[in-house]
Design a protein around this motif. Structure first.
Motif, PDB file in Angstrom:
ATOM      1  N   ARG A 191     -11.963   0.367  -5.898  1.00  0.00           N
ATOM      2  CA  ARG A 191     -12.001   1.425  -4.851  1.00  0.00           C
ATOM      3  C   ARG A 191     -11.504   0.206  -3.370  1.00  0.00           C
ATOM      4  NH1 ARG A 191     -15.409   5.263  -5.726  1.00  0.00           N
ATOM      5  NH2 ARG A 191     -16.615   5.721  -6.760  1.00  0.00           N
ATOM      6  N   GLY A 192     -10.711   0.670  -2.667  1.00  0.00           N
ATOM      7  CA  GLY A 192     -10.361   0.354  -1.053  1.00  0.00           C
ATOM      8  C   GLY A 192      -8.502  -0.796  -2.019  1.00  0.00           C
TER       9      GLY A 192
ATOM     10  N   ALA B 168      -9.794   6.804  -7.137  1.00  0.00           N
ATOM     11  CA  ALA B 168     -11.411   6.356  -7.432  1.00  0.00           C
ATOM     12  C   ALA B 168     -10.976   7.466  -9.123  1.00  0.00           C
ATOM     13  CB  ALA B 168     -12.370   6.995  -6.712  1.00  0.00           C
TER      14      ALA B 168
ATOM     15  N   GLY C 213      -6.115  -1.919   1.566  1.00  0.00           N
ATOM     16  CA  GLY C 213      -6.719  -0.610   1.940  1.00  0.00           C
ATOM     17  C   GLY C 213      -5.263   0.124   1.773  1.00  0.00           C
TER      18      GLY C 213
ATOM     19  N   THR D 297     -10.537   5.336   7.663  1.00  0.00           N
ATOM     20  CA  THR D 297     -11.832   4.480   8.131  1.00  0.00           C
ATOM     21  C   THR D 297     -11.219   3.485   6.675  1.00  0.00           C
ATOM     22  OG1 THR D 297     -13.305   5.965   6.587  1.00  0.00           O
ATOM     23  CG2 THR D 297     -13.528   5.600   8.449  1.00  0.00           C
ATOM     24  N   SER D 298     -10.822   2.383   6.435  1.00  0.00           N
ATOM     25  CA  SER D 298     -11.422   1.506   5.580  1.00  0.00           C
ATOM     26  C   SER D 298     -12.198   1.450   4.260  1.00  0.00           C
ATOM     27  CB  SER D 298     -10.644  -0.029   6.210  1.00  0.00           C
ATOM     28  OG  SER D 298     -12.208  -0.801   6.727  1.00  0.00           O
ATOM     29  N   GLU D 299     -11.789   1.223   3.025  1.00  0.00           N
ATOM     30  CA  GLU D 299     -13.040   0.796   2.453  1.00  0.00           C
ATOM     31  C   GLU D 299     -13.552  -0.572   1.645  1.00  0.00           C
ATOM     32  OE1 GLU D 299     -14.649   3.716  -1.546  1.00  0.00           O
ATOM     33  OE2 GLU D 299     -12.521   3.804  -1.005  1.00  0.00           O
ATOM     34  N   ALA D 300     -14.640  -0.727   1.187  1.00  0.00           N
ATOM     35  CA  ALA D 300     -14.416  -2.131   0.807  1.00  0.00           C
ATOM     36  C   ALA D 300     -13.936  -2.150  -0.312  1.00  0.00           C
ATOM     37  CB  ALA D 300     -16.158  -2.979   0.739  1.00  0.00           C
ATOM     38  N   GLN D 301     -13.008  -3.278  -0.812  1.00  0.00           N
ATOM     39  CA  GLN D 301     -12.798  -4.214  -2.114  1.00  0.00           C
ATOM     40  C   GLN D 301     -13.547  -4.285  -3.234  1.00  0.00           C
ATOM     41  OE1 GLN D 301      -9.766  -6.497  -1.724  1.00  0.00           O
ATOM     42  NE2 GLN D 301      -8.934  -5.528  -0.305  1.00  0.00           N
ATOM     43  N   SER D 302     -13.037  -2.815  -4.260  1.00  0.00           N
ATOM     44  CA  SER D 302     -14.157  -3.382  -5.899  1.00  0.00           C
ATOM     45  C   SER D 302     -13.705  -2.874  -6.690  1.00  0.00           C
ATOM     46  CB  SER D 302     -15.617  -2.743  -5.242  1.00  0.00           C
ATOM     47  OG  SER D 302     -15.980  -1.476  -4.383  1.00  0.00           O
TER      48      SER D 302
END
Length: 877
Positions: free
Chosen positions: A98-99, A105, A147, A153-158
């Motif tokens: 993600r991100g 996804a 991202g 909106t930005s999504e946290a990297q994971s």
């Protein structure tokens, strides 16, 4: 003859263990150094704070700065050993990404323990997954991961990674960090790394544990050096505030100011004073200075000088008043009043018959004088016309001329001249009166007017009399009134009294000043004596601090002297590390690099091994000075970088995945095959992950693993979002074996059906048959001399063509190919032939014929055919 790798392995068994080299070096140095080296070798880690502090204490005791208390450090005796290898790392699953860029996804990648191919065209999202691996490994070309820039909106990297470390299955949730252990052991190659591997001076990614000890020893020595620096700094600040106890001006002050290692303590101590006698002497001097410093004479002199200023001003004013010509002033004032009356009478009578609009007054007078001034100006510029009026410029009549004559008579009258002369005289008297000063007298009178007469100075009345006369004269003159007082009567007598008082005050001042001069000189002497005595007493009180500061300065000087050899000690560790790294790394790398260059047909060049601060580095040059990028083509640089990368990866023994991101861009088809073969050999024993958009490279790799099956293939597309991952058997490969399987499958399926369904399958079978003919011609008859996907003619395989059989095989292949073309949708047919449908029997017969032709080309069928295949023999003949 041994290979380069075997030679490097043999040489490694003959090397001295770097631990033993480090121990020998430590045994030749001080005990504190031996203590640090023993700790680093024993633990395999950098020396801890407690060990560094102990080494510093041992340094001080060994150099006789402190008394020896620590036990002696024995000589080091190290047995040769080898570095322990890290447990193998293999990736088993990447999911929940993600991100990262614009990746969708839900994608899952399950790498094979051998080769994993992630194929996708440019822009499909491969780079996002490769960037995750680069970040985890903190590779040299790891860049910032963004991202989805188009998202609101930005999504946290994971991402979730499942892996095996040795035999243990583990999992990690990655949150965008750079360099996550144990993934930092992964080796990653991509296009940006080419320039790095070709031109730059590279530190080795792999550092043997024994070689890392040298850096740990250097760090420990630097830590002890820092302790020495801290001690020097602390010793230099130990006397702060001591100087403030002494007074500038004494002979002791500069000695305290320059306290240091060169201070003569014995001479300084001889200046110190203490005891009851000294205290009594200090008290007596303090009281004497206080008495001298009271300075009552100064106050008396200041008071007399104030009286002197008052009397001086009174005398000067009295003299000026006596010089004032009171009678002449009054006469001039009376004359001025008479002239003014006469002037007004003259003016009134002169203009009585002039028919003026109003009585002549000052405003009228100004008007007449202004006209007179203007007339004089016209005369000077020769523009005056006596027959015309100055104002209206009309001709003058007799009455007007008579009036102007009166004006002239008025202006030239003697009375006016006398008035001006008298005003000048009176102005002089006004200035004389204004010059009379009474500030000092006024302040003096104001000060004593309300005091008791007995407390007033004896000359108070005289000063008051003179000040009163001055005020009366000044007030009258300024107002233009006659002076009515008798100045001489009032001032003459008191003036003599003032002069007498002034003389008396002056004599008193002279006497007091003479007395004060002697007291001042005495005060200076006594103050200096008191200053010296105070600092001598303070010297005794502060002696312990002074002695400590001098000893600290001497110790700081010794520490500075003892510190000087430490940089050379660090350099000797660096030199030793360079020798060890040359043995442990450089020779092995050189052999591995040459082996990889040979396997990849990379250009030959020279490797220089350089070291700085104990770090091993390598540099590649052509002809001794040229950077490879300035001479080699882009393809040559790519394979050279691959050789460097693979040699470095193999240096420590590969225990983690090796990842290639588009490794064959800029390479021709021959080099692509060589790179694929090298990667395939690497994947036989290691986990290898390849990102590519080159279909030839992907199919070549798959073909190399067709038998072993140690391969997984994933297709990355941008359908329904970038980065969609799906497992596949590989891109469509028109190999003979693959087409053979499709033909057999189609025939078997057709046997199970009838009618239009069987007819459709037979048509499909002929389509496969046509493809088989094309691939058979490319691969078997022409031995790959020319291919549809390569631009060059491969002349090296031209001699492999079985020319003896071509005459028998080609006609039949062409016949079956023509039949197949009649039954596929891609070829339009004449109306008369469209109704002729192929049969399953015909398909089987043609397929059997083609199989026999393949055997004939391979030499598996004798010239005399099997009687059971008469149908084929008839056709071939």
């Amino acid at each position: 003859m041994a290979t380069p790798t075997e030679a490097a392995a043999t040489e490694s068994t003959e090397r001295i263990d770097p631990r033993a080299q480090l121990a020998d070096w430590a045994n030749a140095n001080d005990e504190w150094v031996r203590l640090l080296v023993a700790e680093v070798i024993a633990t395999g880690r950098p020396a801890g704070t407690s060990v560094v502090e102990k080494a510093y204490l041992l340094f001080r005791q060994e150099k006789a700065l402190d008394e020896r208390e620590l036990p002696a450090i024995p000589m080091l005796d190290i047995e040769a050993g080898q570095d322990e290898s890290a447990p193998s790392l293999s990736l088993t699953r990447l999911s929940e990404v993600r991100g990262v860029n614009a990746l969708v996804a839900g994608a899952v990648i399950e790498p094979h323990e051998g080769l994993t191919i992630l194929y996708g065209e440019n822009g499909t999202g491969k780079t996002g997954y490769s960037r995750v691996f680069k970040a985890l490994a903190n590779s040299r070309t790891a860049d910032t991961i963004l991202g989805n820039i188009d998202a609101d909106t930005s999504e946290a990297q994971s991402a979730r990674l499942e892996f095996k470390l040795g035999e243990d299955a583990q999992a990690l949730i990655w949150m965008g960090e750079l360099g996550v252990s144990p993934f930092t052991r992964m080796s990653i190659f991509d296009s940006p790394a080419v320039r790095t591997h070709v031109d730059e001076d590279l530190d080795y990614v792999y550092t043997p544990a024994s070689l890392a000890l040298f850096n740990d020893v250097t760090t420990a020595i630097q830590a002890v050096t820092a302790q020495i620096d801290a001690a020097i700094s602390e010793l230099g600040s130990s006397g702060s505030g001591l100087l403030s106890r002494f007074q500038r001006g004494s002979t002791i002050y500069p000695l305290i100011e320059s306290l240091g290692a060169s201070t003569d303590l014995a001479d300084l101590k001889a200046r110190a004073k203490s005891g009851i006698d000294v205290d009594q002497q200090l008290d007596a001097l303090t009281q004497g200075v206080a008495a001298l410093r009271a300075n009552t004479l100064g106050a008396q002199i200041a008071g007399l000088r104030s009286e002197q200023r008052v009397l001086s001003e009174a005398g000067t004013t009295a003299e000026a008043l006596l010089g004032f010509e009171q009678d002449k002033y009054n006469e001039a004032l009376a004359r001025r009043a008479q002239l003014t009356s006469d002037y007004e009478t003259f003016r009134r009578e002169l203009f009585a018959a002039a028919d003026l609009p109003a009585d002549p007054d000052d405003s009228w007078n100004d008007f007449i004088e202004a006209g007179h001034t203007y007339r004089q100006h016209l005369v000077e510029v020769e523009a005056h016309d006596a027959d015309r009026c100055l104002y209206c410029r009309q001709p003058l009549l007799d009455p007007a001329r008579d009036l102007l004559t009166r004006y002239s008579t008025y202006l030239e009258d003697k009375i006016s001249a006398d008035i001006r002369t008298t005003d000048t005289t009176l102005g002089a008297y006004k200035r004389q009166a204004a010059a009379l000063q009474g500030n000092e007298m006024g302040s003096f009178i104001q000060q004593y007017k309300d005091a008791d007469p007995s407390e007033r100075p004896t000359y108070f009345a005289q000063v008051e009399e003179i000040e009163g006369a001055r005020c009366a004269v000044a007030t009258a003159v300024v107002a233009g009134h006659p002076v009515s007082i008798q100045i001489a009567d009032l001032v003459a007598k008191v003036r003599a009294d003032v002069d007498t008082a002034l003389s008396t005050v002056g004599n008193s001042i002279s006497e007091l000043e003479a007395m004060q001069k002697g007291r001042t000189e005495a005060l200076v002497d006594k103050q200096a004596e008191l200053l010296e005595l105070k600092d001598a007493v303070e010297l005794g009180k502060s002696w312990s601090l002074i002695e400590t500061q001098v000893k600290s300065a001497k110790e700081a000087d010794r520490l500075k002297t003892l510190k000087r050899p430490l940089p050379s000690l660090g350099r000797s560790v660096t030199a030793l590390a360079k020798t060890a790294s040359d043995q442990l790394i450089n020779h092995s790398f050189d052999a591995l690099f040459l082996e990889e260059c040979e396997a990849l047909r990379a250009p030959s060049l020279k490797i220089q091994f350089v070291g700085r601060e104990g770090k091993a580095q390598r540099r590649k040059v052509l002809s001794g000075k040229h950077k490879p990028s300035k001479v080699l083509s882009e393809g040559e640089q790519k394979v050279l970088a691959l050789a460097d990368f693979l040699a470095e990866a193999r240096l420590a023994g590969i225990t983690a995945p090796v990842i290639f991101d588009d490794p064959v861009s800029s390479l021709d088809h021959r080099r692509i095959k060589e790179v694929a073969q090298r990667i395939a050999r690497l994947a036989d024993d290691n986990q290898v992950i390849v990102f590519t958009h080159d279909i030839l490279f992907a199919t070549t790799l798959l073909a190399l693993f067709e038998k072993s099956k140690r391969c997984a293939y994933f297709q990355i597309t941008d359908e329904n979002g970038k980065g969609k991952v799906s497992r596949a058997t590989g891109p469509r490969i028109d190999s003979l074996s693959a087409i053979k399987g499709r033909i057999n499958s189609t025939i078997q399926a057709a046997k199970q059906l009838d009618g239009e369904a069987r007819d459709a399958l037979v048509h499909t079978g002929y389509s496969h048959l046509r493809s088989w003919c094309e691939v058979f011609t490319e691969d078997e008859l022409l031995k790959g001399v020319t291919r549809r996907y390569q631009a060059n003619v491969q002349m090296t395989t031209l001699g492999n063509i079985n020319v003896d059989k071509l005459g028998q095989i080609i006609p039949k292949v062409c016949e079956v190919f023509g039949e197949a073309c009649r039954y596929i949708d891609g070829h339009s047919q004449a109306l008369i032939t469209q109704g002729v449908s192929p049969t399953l029997g015909g398909l089987e017969q043609h397929w059997a014929e083609l199989q026999e032709l393949k055997k004939l080309n391979e030499g598996k069928t004798p010239d005399g055919l099997d009687p059971n295949r008469a149908f084929l023999e008839d056709r071939l003949v």
